[in-house]
Design an enzyme around this catalytic site. Structure first.
Site, PDB file in Angstrom:
ATOM      1  N   TYR A 193     -58.925  -3.283  30.996  1.00  0.00           N
ATOM      2  CA  TYR A 193     -57.886  -4.321  31.001  1.00  0.00           C
ATOM      3  C   TYR A 193     -57.368  -4.523  29.579  1.00  0.00           C
ATOM      4  O   TYR A 193     -58.143  -4.711  28.646  1.00  0.00           O
ATOM      5  CB  TYR A 193     -58.475  -5.625  31.553  1.00  0.00           C
ATOM      6  CG  TYR A 193     -57.540  -6.815  31.479  1.00  0.00           C
ATOM      7  CD1 TYR A 193     -56.216  -6.704  31.867  1.00  0.00           C
ATOM      8  CD2 TYR A 193     -57.989  -8.056  31.026  1.00  0.00           C
ATOM      9  CE1 TYR A 193     -55.360  -7.788  31.813  1.00  0.00           C
ATOM     10  CE2 TYR A 193     -57.151  -9.147  30.976  1.00  0.00           C
ATOM     11  CZ  TYR A 193     -55.833  -9.009  31.362  1.00  0.00           C
ATOM     12  OH  TYR A 193     -54.981 -10.084  31.298  1.00  0.00           O
ATOM     13  N   CYS A 194     -56.044  -4.451  29.402  1.00  0.00           N
ATOM     14  CA  CYS A 194     -55.385  -4.708  28.125  1.00  0.00           C
ATOM     15  C   CYS A 194     -55.936  -3.744  27.067  1.00  0.00           C
ATOM     16  O   CYS A 194     -55.925  -2.539  27.261  1.00  0.00           O
ATOM     17  CB  CYS A 194     -55.549  -6.178  27.741  1.00  0.00           C
ATOM     18  SG  CYS A 194     -54.631  -6.686  26.272  1.00  0.00           S
ATOM     19  N   LEU A 195     -56.447  -4.248  25.948  1.00  0.00           N
ATOM     20  CA  LEU A 195     -57.001  -3.361  24.921  1.00  0.00           C
ATOM     21  C   LEU A 195     -58.156  -2.537  25.455  1.00  0.00           C
ATOM     22  O   LEU A 195     -58.387  -1.402  25.014  1.00  0.00           O
ATOM     23  CB  LEU A 195     -57.486  -4.175  23.715  1.00  0.00           C
ATOM     24  CG  LEU A 195     -56.474  -5.024  22.959  1.00  0.00           C
ATOM     25  CD1 LEU A 195     -57.137  -5.676  21.761  1.00  0.00           C
ATOM     26  CD2 LEU A 195     -55.289  -4.199  22.519  1.00  0.00           C
TER      27      LEU A 195
ATOM     28  N   GLY B 286     -58.258  -1.224  28.328  1.00  0.00           N
ATOM     29  CA  GLY B 286     -57.658  -0.071  28.979  1.00  0.00           C
ATOM     30  C   GLY B 286     -57.233   0.991  27.980  1.00  0.00           C
ATOM     31  O   GLY B 286     -57.347   2.196  28.242  1.00  0.00           O
TER      32      GLY B 286
END
Length: 580
Positions: A310-312, A314
């Site tokens: 998720y986000c960073l 990812g």
């Protein structure tokens, strides 16, 4: 605690003096570079000074706006107002803004806003980045003088003051004094007693089964008699606490996965101090993602893993997956990227805060502190939506004297983390500034990696109103990969779009599937060709994970693996989540 990688660089005393002096200024400005701001204004103004035609155009725009305002005032402010607030700007929603003189003040402000929208367009020769920064700074300056911020110029505040006999201002002044005292003493606002991590936030049952200097690994207690053989490993962003994915029981993505018969592991990152100042971005891959994957495969041996970032989280997962592909490491059954960017050429409004001058300024501040502080990081995000997150909040809290109801997501939003100096510099420079990952210049252990080497199927999700990871940027994963890929675009923002549990009202999503033989489709065409479906995207993801898993379900694995040196270390949510 010893840093995992390297030591502080040595440098000449003169350079140390330079960096120390810039760090002092950076602390005063919250990490914003005065040089970067001045350069943007100079670029815009100097090019505009050599554009007489553009100057005449702007003068004509100003005269037309003045004429519209005069005509509107001459009609007694009857009829349609010539200027409208931007979509999403709710500062002028109160019906009192339709009455004189408030409507004239509102229209005058919006006319100035409209003029600057035109003026900040880059004159020929000026860079778009500097023009965008000028537009941003002009917007910030205008927000300061908005009539919605004044007691006598805001009809809602005036009405409230009359009705309460000034009680709203007394309550607001007390809150302002308390907030200023808390800021000066470094204290954070205490969350509502109705929310507590481990009680009704981050409360899915589980055990910490691995811990190192960067993260704790949580294995969640199974809630079904049989589970899919392939476990799920969740890699959250380290910019905030992991429990955005395990918020309240009713909107916990982790709880939902466990209830669907998946064995779920989640990483909980450390809140770093200056002791981890030399921790690199690759340390987060090596001692983070890869260490977690190693632990999961020791607990659930002979099973491939569904990895979700998720986000960073990812982004670092994509880097890890590309490295694994290069090394012929086949342990990943699938890869899911939630609101995560792999290409940063369209990284959104956060790029307003980034150029060489700004990055050097941030690096000097982090060099001095050893990390990027929560407040320094949060200020940039608030500035992107200043009219709502700064000024409207200040009006409600200090002038209307209203209590701000807390929600689970607002409590989580206030629970930020620090970031190690070297890691954050690596991330900003290698990815945001130089876009090395998709430019074929991102090296891991001395050799360049490529996303197109990834063979595992991917599930990539963007959110429609994401101002941190714009969905057009997230969608670029389809441009730089060649594997089977499912792309989903869901309603909501960076966090709200992820918290889209079944039954959530007003939700929709679009979904498309790309096979290896299909050619690239640009994002706008993809949007037009994939109609919206009502409901939550969670069941789509669960069904996709099921299709990528083995046909047979098995008995749940034990919690931890004492025989492999991974005994349970304590109940979820662990200890790192409580670090401040």
């Amino acid at each position: 605690m010893k840093a995992p990688n390297g030591h502080r660089e040595t440098q000449h005393p003169y350079e140390t003096l330079d960096r120390a002096s810039r760090a002092v200024v950076a602390r005063a400005t919250g990490g914003s570079s005065p040089t970067a701001a001045a350069t943007a204004w100079a670029d815009w103004a100097l090019h505009l000074s050599r554009a007489p035609g553009r100057q005449l155009e702007l003068a004509e725009r100003a005269m037309r706006s003045a004429a519209k305002l005069a005509l509107y005032a001459g009609r007694g402010t009857q009829g349609e107002a010539p200027f409208a607030p931007r979509p999403g700007d709710h500062r002028f929603d109160h019906p009192g803004w339709a009455l004189p003189p408030f409507n004239l003040w509102q229209q005058g402000f919006l006319a100035c806003q409209d003029w600057w929208d035109g003026a900040a367009q880059p004159p020929r020769g000026a860079t778009q980045h500097n023009a965008d920064r000028v537009a941003f700074m002009a917007r910030q300056a205008l927000d300061v003088v908005s009539p919605s911020n004044g007691v006598l110029t805001n009809p809602e505040i005036l009405q409230k003051t009359i009705e309460s006999g000034g009680g709203n201002l007394v309550r607001g002044a007390a809150r302002l004094a308390g907030d200023m005292a808390a800021r000066l003493t470094g204290q954070s606002e205490s969350p509502d007693e109705g929310y507590a991590v481990g009680r009704n936030l981050a409360c899915t049952p589980g055990e910490v089964v691995y811990r190192n200097e960067l993260f704790e690994l949580i294995q969640y207690t199974p809630q079904t008699e049989k589970v899919h053989a392939e476990p799920v490993l969740i890699v959250p962003a380290w910019i905030m606490k992991y429990y955005i994915l395990d918020l309240s029981p009713e909107n916990s993505l982790i709880r939902y996965l466990v209830e669907q018969g998946f064995t779920v592991f989640a990483m909980s990152w450390v809140n770093p101090t200056a002791a981890l100042r030399d921790t690199s971005l690759d340390d987060y891959r090596r001692l983070g993602v890869m260490a977690a994957l190693d632990a999961v495969t020791r607990i659930v041996p002979e099973a491939r893993v569904h990895a979700c970032g998720y986000c960073l989280g990812g982004t670092i997962l994509a880097i890890a997956a590309a490295t694994m592909a290069r090394e012929a490491d086949q342990r990943l059954a699938s890869i899911t990227l939630l609101a995560a960017q792999t290409d940063f050429t369209e990284a959104g409004e956060l790029m307003l805060f980034l150029d060489e001058s700004q990055l050097a300024f941030l690096e000097d501040m982090m060099w001095d502190q050893g990390y990027l502080d929560q407040a320094q990081m949060a200020g940039a995000f608030r500035a992107l939506r200043a009219e709502d997150l700064i000024w409207s909040r200040a009006v409600r809290r200090y002038l209307l004297g209203e209590d701000e109801p807390q929600f689970d997501i607002s409590v989580w939003n206030g629970d930020a983390t620090r970031m190690p100096a070297r890691m954050h510099s690596d991330y900003l420079r290698a990815l945001f500034m130089e876009n090395r990952l998709t430019a074929g210049r991102f090296a891991v252990e001395g050799r360049v990696i490529a996303l197109k080497d990834i063979d595992a199927p991917m599930f990539v999700l963007g959110t429609e109103k994401d101002h941190i990871a714009p969905w057009h940027s997230v969608y670029k994963a389809t441009l730089f990969t060649e594997n089977e890929l499912t792309f989903v675009l869901t309603k909501g923002g960076h966090n709200g779009g992820i918290l889209s549990e079944p039954g959530h009202r007003g939700r929709h999503y679009r979904i498309g599937h790309r096979t290896r033989d299909k050619s690239y489709m640009d994002p706008d065409t993809w949007f037009d060709r994939h109609p919206a479906k009502e409901g939550s995207w969670w069941p789509e993801w669960s069904a996709w994970l099921t299709r990528k898993s083995g046909a047979e379900q098995v008995a749940p694995p034990a919690i931890g693996a004492p025989e492999a040196g991974l005994p349970p270390l304590g109940p979820a949510p662990g200890t790192y989540v409580f670090q401040t």
